[in-house]
Design an enzyme around this catalytic site. Structure first.
Site, PDB file in Angstrom:
ATOM      1  N   ASP A   1       0.856  -1.171   0.000  1.00  0.00           N
ATOM      2  CA  ASP A   1       0.000   0.000   0.000  1.00  0.00           C
ATOM      3  C   ASP A   1       0.906   1.240   0.000  1.00  0.00           C
ATOM      4  OD1 ASP A   1      -3.217   0.590   1.603  1.00  0.00           O
ATOM      5  OD2 ASP A   1      -2.111   1.735   0.111  1.00  0.00           O
TER       6      ASP A   1
HETATM    7  C1  GLC Z   1      -4.258   4.297  -0.195  1.00  0.00           C
HETATM    8  C2  GLC Z   1      -5.179   3.165   0.171  1.00  0.00           C
HETATM    9  C3  GLC Z   1      -5.264   2.089  -0.876  1.00  0.00           C
HETATM   10  C4  GLC Z   1      -5.085   2.717  -2.249  1.00  0.00           C
HETATM   11  C5  GLC Z   1      -3.666   3.202  -2.321  1.00  0.00           C
HETATM   12  C6  GLC Z   1      -3.344   3.869  -3.679  1.00  0.00           C
HETATM   13  O1  GLC Z   1      -3.538   4.708   0.940  1.00  0.00           O
HETATM   14  O2  GLC Z   1      -4.966   2.514   1.424  1.00  0.00           O
HETATM   15  O3  GLC Z   1      -6.531   1.458  -0.720  1.00  0.00           O
HETATM   16  O4  GLC Z   1      -5.330   1.758  -3.258  1.00  0.00           O
HETATM   17  O5  GLC Z   1      -3.354   4.118  -1.280  1.00  0.00           O
HETATM   18  O6  GLC Z   1      -4.030   5.059  -3.792  1.00  0.00           O
END
Ligand code: GLC
Length: 718
Positions: free
Chosen positions: A264
């Site tokens: 993430d």
């Molecule tokens: C965010 C979220 C995740 C998302 C990622 C990319 O922090 O936790 O669900 O897909 O970053 O934006």
């Protein structure tokens, strides 16, 4: 490209080029040579030597822009390995559908297939190849803002939707240019943060993780999801992104995932504040050895992978395996032959936000709504009556909800306009009454005036889009006070009131229910939300939604969910006694239960029959019920099948959803609904983590919600 050629390509790559493939960056460096990122976001600046070798892009969109980025990149790339473009298309790209919690409330996985397919078309023509969806985290705590992204508190329901979303995005083959790759998230158990506070600690036994939290991810893997995203939280004390047991032993070796694992946002580097890495170098070491393939938006791999390989702390073979997984994904998507895939400005104009897409958004929004209460106020008759429409969501408020990226709130259909066009013979009086969190004397007075002149009042109340979604946890899950005050004031007039709720989580409705004769849960209904709500309020559509998540009586009960254990002192068995598992000040039960939802018609359930009261390993049991529409409208009912394992090696839930059928019946029509119960449906995780069913007795419950009455008993003989 022949897969065999990928190995040749890998063999040609330098270590720097390999590690570059493991890094995801944003698109700015390819759009603007002189870009700079200043202030607190300066860490986003991509090291210049990484620009020609990065593997994927986060968050770019638009055919023109993604084509430009790809062109600039390929110009710089020695081996011309195309970029992957990834983004968060969670419940629609520009045509926005109900939030996933609302889609879950439809109890109709086909709505997930349909909305994912349309999302994929709009996403693909914008030049994006991967969506970071579906989010399948099981949730039991509505204080957590991201419950809006999930399909709720039940693993069986989540499994059905996980599979459906993946199937919708990926289709049958990537030869369909409009198919995109899905990325299931967030692995694992991100939906169980202590206190419902985002990014907080997750603490549970491995047995509970396996029993309650893994099956929806498994369903997505079995449906072929191409990527898995790690979660920000720890699993048994180790952050997912650096947790080799979780990502290698469990996800890859045991659950059989062969695709790409992506961290993430910034989660590799976050192992430092987590306190399991002293610095970026150690964070890189842990994530690499955990087999996290792609580092999202930070550069620890780029900076330290080589040092770890030279020092023998990371085997270059492991890097090669990660790179090969990424090359295979790019190859599956045909990027070596066509690095732009479906990116097309013409198709963007023709396909994005099309009438057909918006029609689906309307239908799915209608099907997602849950009628929680209706003391004969709804549906509204177009009989010349005067209707007052009051509240922030009457018009102008964001109905799209969080994670609606390219959706534009102002393009959503207005409830006010839609209601006016639906009720032609009467009058619709509008008054704002309150904004989301504040009101004025004037607004209140206007609202009271409108309500006093009306025969019936519609209150359109709720949370702002920013009050749910990521980093939007609330300790108080009631309606904002100004709206509660407005409702109470209007209720003093004694007019019939129907309250429509626009929210991203189950709410504490103690300041709503006593003042509302009807309550319609609309969630954030998306682009066609206004028209969808008007169609349900006026009976053009009969509501059929059922709650995918319990609505607590009060935040103090949380977590409150239907498939709880009995405890050693169940309140029901100690009615009088003090010493039972109950509160002094509130019931144990939610205000509205999992699986609950009303209709404008009524349904009768016949006596449930079991084909047998003995099940063996190869003899199933058929559970049947005849459902009759006893009202005067066509309606849909979700017939739900639950079981209870009366005695287990470990404690077993009071009920477990094992099947559901959404059935449409005309007035007076009856239909036999049957379910087949088999031993595999009785399997659970034992103390030694083996998964099997035990001989013993089981109760069966069939009905319209998790409150279904006892319907029968059978024994499993082994
Ligand atoms: C965010 C979220 C995740 C998302 C990622 C990319 O922090 O936790 O669900 O897909 O970053 O934006």
């Amino acid at each position: 490209m022949e897969e065999s050629k990928l190995q040749d390509l890998l063999n040609e790559m330098t270590l720097e080029e390999k590690v570059g493939q493991l890094t995801q960056v944003f698109g700015q460096p390819y759009l603007d040579d002189n870009y700079e990122v200043t202030g607190p976001m300066s860490f986003l600046a991509v090291p210049s030597e990484l620009v020609p070798v990065a593997g994927s892009i986060l968050g770019a969109s638009g055919a023109e822009s993604t084509r430009k980025i790809q062109d600039v990149y390929l110009e710089k790339s020695r081996l011309k390995i195309p970029l992957l473009f990834m983004a968060d298309v969670i419940h629609g790209y520009k045509t926005i559908f109900p939030i996933p919690l609302g889609i879950g409330a439809s109890w109709n996985p086909d709505t997930a297939v349909k909305t994912a397919k349309i999302s994929a078309v709009e996403t693909a023509v914008s030049g994006i190849h991967v969506t970071f969806s579906p989010m399948v985290d099981l949730v039991r705590d509505p204080r957590w803002g991201r419950v809006m992204e999930s399909t709720g508190e039940d693993k069986f329901l989540n499994e059905q939707f996980a599979e459906a979303f993946v199937r919708g995005y990926q289709g049958d083959s990537y030869s369909d240019p409009y198919a995109i790759a899905s990325c299931v998230k967030h692995f694992a158990a991100y939906g169980a943060p202590e206190g419902g506070r985002d990014y907080n600690t997750v603490n549970m036994s491995e047995r509970q993780l396996r029993e309650d939290y893994l099956s929806a991810y498994q369903a997505a893997i079995d449906a072929g999801t191409e990527l898995v995203m790690t979660s920000f939280n720890v699993v048994d004390g180790i952050p997912s992104t650096g947790n080799r047991w979780l990502l290698k032993d469990l996800l890859r070796d045991e659950m059989g995932f062969e695709g790409v694992v992506i961290s993430d946002w910034g989660a590799v580097k976050e192992m430092i504040p987590h306190g399991v890495a002293a610095d970026e170098k150690e964070a890189a070491l842990k994530a690499l050895n955990a087999t996290n393939d792609i580092e999202m938006m930070t550069f620890t791999y780029h900076r330290y992978a080589k040092d770890h390989i030279d020092a023998g702390h990371v085997d270059e073979k492991l890097i090669d395996e990660s790179v090969m997984r990424i090359l295979k994904l790019k190859n599956k998507l045909g990027l070596f032959e066509n690095p732009y895939r479906a990116a097309s400005q013409d198709d963007e104009k023709d396909l994005i936000f099309s009438d057909a897409h918006r029609q689906t958004a309307l239908e799915v929004a209608e099907e997602s709504m849950v009628l929680l209460k209706n003391d004969s106020v709804l549906p509204l008759e177009d009989n010349g009556q005067t209707v007052a429409l009051i509240g922030p969501f009457a018009e102008g408020e964001d109905m799209l909800g969080a994670w609606s990226w390219k959706g534009e709130a102002e393009t959503a259909s207005s409830l006010h306009a839609s209601l006016k066009s639906a009720l032609t013979s009467g009058n619709v009086l509008y008054a704002k009454g309150s904004a989301i969190t504040e009101t004025t004397e004037e607004w209140m007075e206007e609202a009271v005036k409108a309500a006093s002149e009306a025969d019936v009042v519609i209150m359109a109340l709720g949370e702002s889009a920013e009050m749910s979604g990521e980093a939007a946890s609330r300790s108080d899950i009631t309606l904002p006070q100004s709206q509660a005050d407005l409702l109470k004031k209007i209720a003093e007039l004694g007019k019939p009131i129907a309250t429509v709720l626009f929210n991203g989580r189950p709410l504490d409705l103690n300041t709503v229910e006593p003042y509302s004769d009807a309550i319609l849960e609309a969630w954030f209904p998306g682009t066609e939300g206004g028209e969808a709500v008007a169609n349900v309020l006026t009976g053009k559509t009969n509501p059929s939604g059922k709650l995918p998540m319990s609505f607590p009586e009060s935040v103090g009960q949380i977590p409150v969910y239907y498939n709880h254990y009995n405890t050693g002192r169940p309140a029901e068995e100690r009615e009088e006694g003090r010493y039972a598992s109950r509160y002094l000040d509130v019931s144990n039960y939610p205000k509205y239960a999992f699986g609950y939802g009303l209709s404008y018609t009524s349904f009768d359930y016949s006596k449930v029959t079991l084909s047998n009261d003995i099940m063996t390993s190869d003899e199933t049991i058929e559970v049947s019920v005849t459902l009759t529409n006893t009202g005067n409208r066509v309606g849909q009912e979700v017939v739900q099948l639950y079981i209870r394992d009366l005695v287990g090696e470990v404690v077993r839930p009071m009920k477990e959803l094992k099947g559901f059928r959404k059935v449409q019946l005309n007035p007076g029509e009856s239909k036999k609904v049957s379910f087949t119960l088999s031993e595999d449906m009785l399997i659970y995780v034992h103390q030694d983590l083996t998964e099997k069913a035990d001989a013993g007795e089981f109760d069966v419950f069939v009905g319209a919600s998790s409150l279904a009455e006892h319907s029968g008993r059978f024994s499993l003989k082994k």
